[in-house]
Design a protein around this motif. Structure first.
Motif, PDB file in Angstrom:
ATOM      1  N   SER A 253       0.859  -1.185   0.000  1.00 52.11           N
ATOM      2  CA  SER A 253       0.000   0.000   0.000  1.00 52.11           C
ATOM      3  C   SER A 253       0.898   1.239   0.000  1.00 52.11           C
ATOM      4  O   SER A 253       2.102   1.136   0.181  1.00 52.11           O
ATOM      5  CB  SER A 253      -0.851   0.050   1.273  1.00 52.11           C
ATOM      6  OG  SER A 253      -1.831  -0.930   1.269  1.00 52.11           O
TER       7      SER A 253
ATOM      8  N   THR B 172      -2.202   8.423   0.589  1.00 49.61           N
ATOM      9  CA  THR B 172      -3.349   8.503  -0.330  1.00 49.61           C
ATOM     10  C   THR B 172      -4.276   9.656   0.063  1.00 49.61           C
ATOM     11  O   THR B 172      -4.706  10.441  -0.791  1.00 49.61           O
ATOM     12  CB  THR B 172      -4.110   7.162  -0.349  1.00 49.61           C
ATOM     13  OG1 THR B 172      -3.166   6.111  -0.608  1.00 49.61           O
ATOM     14  CG2 THR B 172      -5.192   7.139  -1.424  1.00 49.61           C
TER      15      THR B 172
ATOM     16  N   GLU C 128       1.477   4.246  -4.207  1.00 54.71           N
ATOM     17  CA  GLU C 128       1.996   2.873  -4.157  1.00 54.71           C
ATOM     18  C   GLU C 128       3.311   2.744  -4.924  1.00 54.71           C
ATOM     19  O   GLU C 128       4.111   1.858  -4.640  1.00 54.71           O
ATOM     20  CB  GLU C 128       0.943   1.901  -4.694  1.00 54.71           C
ATOM     21  CG  GLU C 128      -0.066   1.383  -3.657  1.00 54.71           C
ATOM     22  CD  GLU C 128      -1.079   2.400  -3.155  1.00 54.71           C
ATOM     23  OE1 GLU C 128      -1.132   3.515  -3.708  1.00 54.71           O
ATOM     24  OE2 GLU C 128      -1.814   2.086  -2.191  1.00 54.71           O
TER      25      GLU C 128
ATOM     26  N   PHE D 111      -3.629  -1.755  -5.346  1.00 57.73           N
ATOM     27  CA  PHE D 111      -4.694  -0.754  -5.482  1.00 57.73           C
ATOM     28  C   PHE D 111      -4.810  -0.200  -6.895  1.00 57.73           C
ATOM     29  O   PHE D 111      -5.545   0.747  -7.121  1.00 57.73           O
ATOM     30  CB  PHE D 111      -4.400   0.328  -4.431  1.00 57.73           C
ATOM     31  CG  PHE D 111      -5.171   1.598  -4.400  1.00 57.73           C
ATOM     32  CD1 PHE D 111      -6.542   1.615  -4.190  1.00 57.73           C
ATOM     33  CD2 PHE D 111      -4.505   2.832  -4.509  1.00 57.73           C
ATOM     34  CE1 PHE D 111      -7.229   2.818  -4.101  1.00 57.73           C
ATOM     35  CE2 PHE D 111      -5.187   4.036  -4.416  1.00 57.73           C
ATOM     36  CZ  PHE D 111      -6.557   4.026  -4.215  1.00 57.73           C
TER      37      PHE D 111
ATOM     38  N   ARG E 150     -10.834   2.562  -2.122  1.00 59.41           N
ATOM     39  CA  ARG E 150     -10.022   2.664  -0.911  1.00 59.41           C
ATOM     40  C   ARG E 150      -9.864   1.299  -0.236  1.00 59.41           C
ATOM     41  O   ARG E 150     -10.812   0.520  -0.165  1.00 59.41           O
ATOM     42  CB  ARG E 150     -10.642   3.676   0.063  1.00 59.41           C
ATOM     43  CG  ARG E 150     -10.733   5.107  -0.485  1.00 59.41           C
ATOM     44  CD  ARG E 150      -9.407   5.671  -0.983  1.00 59.41           C
ATOM     45  NE  ARG E 150      -8.324   5.623  -0.024  1.00 59.41           N
ATOM     46  CZ  ARG E 150      -8.061   6.579   0.855  1.00 59.41           C
ATOM     47  NH1 ARG E 150      -8.791   7.669   0.886  1.00 59.41           N
ATOM     48  NH2 ARG E 150      -7.056   6.453   1.704  1.00 59.41           N
ATOM     49  N   GLY E 151      -8.676   1.029   0.229  1.00 61.36           N
ATOM     50  CA  GLY E 151      -8.383  -0.277   0.843  1.00 61.36           C
ATOM     51  C   GLY E 151      -8.181  -1.380  -0.179  1.00 61.36           C
ATOM     52  O   GLY E 151      -8.113  -2.561   0.176  1.00 61.36           O
ATOM     53  N   GLY E 152      -8.043  -1.000  -1.436  1.00 62.61           N
ATOM     54  CA  GLY E 152      -8.023  -1.990  -2.516  1.00 62.61           C
ATOM     55  C   GLY E 152      -6.778  -2.861  -2.615  1.00 62.61           C
ATOM     56  O   GLY E 152      -6.766  -3.839  -3.361  1.00 62.61           O
ATOM     57  N   SER E 153      -5.735  -2.531  -1.861  1.00 63.41           N
ATOM     58  CA  SER E 153      -4.514  -3.340  -1.962  1.00 63.41           C
ATOM     59  C   SER E 153      -4.708  -4.775  -1.467  1.00 63.41           C
ATOM     60  O   SER E 153      -4.030  -5.686  -1.944  1.00 63.41           O
ATOM     61  CB  SER E 153      -3.381  -2.710  -1.152  1.00 63.41           C
ATOM     62  OG  SER E 153      -3.062  -1.457  -1.665  1.00 63.41           O
TER      63      SER E 153
HETATM   64  N1  ASP Z   1      -3.491   3.318  -0.489  1.00 62.82           N
HETATM   65  C1  ASP Z   1      -4.861   2.959  -0.777  1.00 62.82           C
HETATM   66  C2  ASP Z   1      -5.787   3.498   0.295  1.00 62.82           C
HETATM   67  O1  ASP Z   1      -5.315   4.110   1.216  1.00 62.82           O
HETATM   68  C3  ASP Z   1      -5.049   1.490  -0.947  1.00 62.82           C
HETATM   69  C4  ASP Z   1      -4.795   0.642   0.286  1.00 62.82           C
HETATM   70  O2  ASP Z   1      -4.232   1.119   1.254  1.00 62.82           O
HETATM   71  O3  ASP Z   1      -5.175  -0.515   0.285  1.00 62.82           O
HETATM   72  O4  ASP Z   1      -6.972   3.335   0.181  1.00 62.82           O
END
Ligand code: ASP
Ligand code: MG
Length: 254
Positions: A41, A47, A74, A136, A150-153
């Motif tokens: 990430s 981000t 990333e 991501f 968001r959170g896609g990693s």
């Molecule tokens: N950097 C991106 C985010 O903060 C993806 C991730 O962290 O999974 O949403």
């Protein structure tokens, strides 16, 4: 020898000291005789900071440019991690989502993965290198950068693990796995040693937020075992696995 995908979240790579710590752990896993592909990430709040910068210029920025911007986060962590792994004496090669073969639909900011063709990642692994992939992100049919939401990693990591035929996908975070309740609020909360996909999806819908929902669904679809654990400790975490699997067959549990 196992093929292991390790994903490190933003809090695990928040600064260069953390990146060095992660590099040591990656190299240690490799030295145990495993092939290792890593998904990262963006560092810490990168981000959010990038989004804030764009919004300070225009409250309604073009979606395409926002995705282009966000994929930069990333790229920073993947290349710094490659540098740190070199400094540890191992060989590492970083890849953007595009270079790693992540093809998505056209929805900027919430793209869905259509196919993963990680030829260059496979090639790096076969040469004995550690492969590092930016989470991501992917590209759409036009060849433009897209992000997965968001959170896609987490989802990137599972998709890469499936495409590589990995033995396990380890999700490194800042807590020792998944607990029966939030241990910061409920002191009697217990760590769940292992759980099946269905149960975790039920928990997720009542608010337990350690893993992105889409990542669990993806893992369930392809029976990819997950190990959610802390990058700050050596303790075992939570295995999210197919019902009835023999846990002794899973690699790198110590
Ligand atoms: N950097 C991106 C985010 O903060 C993806 C991730 O962290 O999974 O949403
Ligand atoms: Mg993040």
């Amino acid at each position: 020898m196992a093929l292991i995908v390790q994903k490190y979240g933003g809090s695990s790579v928040a600064d260069t000291e953390s990146i060095k710590r992660v590099a040591k752990r990656v190299v240690e896993t490799e030295k145990k005789g495993n092939k290792v592909a890593v998904v990262v990430s963006a560092m810490g709040d990168t981000t959010d900071d990038l989004i804030d910068q764009a919004l300070s210029i225009d409250s309604n920025p073009p979606e395409r440019e926002m995705d282009m911007l966000m994929t930069a986060g990333e790229r920073i962590s993947m290349s710094l991690l490659a540098v740190a792994i070199h400094a540890e004496g191992s060989r590492a090669h970083s890849f953007t989502g595009q270079q790693a073969g992540f093809f998505t639909d056209a929805r900027y900011g919430a793209a869905h993965i259509k196919a993963v063709r990680p030829d260059r990642v496979k090639n790096a692994l076969s040469l004995g290198d550690i492969a590092i992939v930016a989470g991501f992100q992917g590209i759409n049919a036009k060849g433009d950068a897209t992000t997965l939401g968001r959170g896609g990693s987490d989802t990137s990591a599972v998709a890469l693990a499936v495409a590589l035929g990995a033995d396990i996908c380890e999700i490194y975070t800042d807590v020792d796995g998944i607990f029966t309740a939030d241990p910061r609020i409920v002191p009697s909360a217990r760590r769940i040693p292992s759980i099946d996909y269905e149960s975790i999806l039920e928990m997720a819908s009542c608010g337990s937020k350690v893993l992105a929902l889409r990542c669990v669904e993806y893992a369930q679809r392809f029976n990819m075992p997950l190990h959610v654990r802390s990058s700050f400790s050596r303790r075992p975490g939570t295995l999210v696995v197919p019902d009835g699997i023999d846990l002794r067959t899973l690699p790198n549990l110590d």
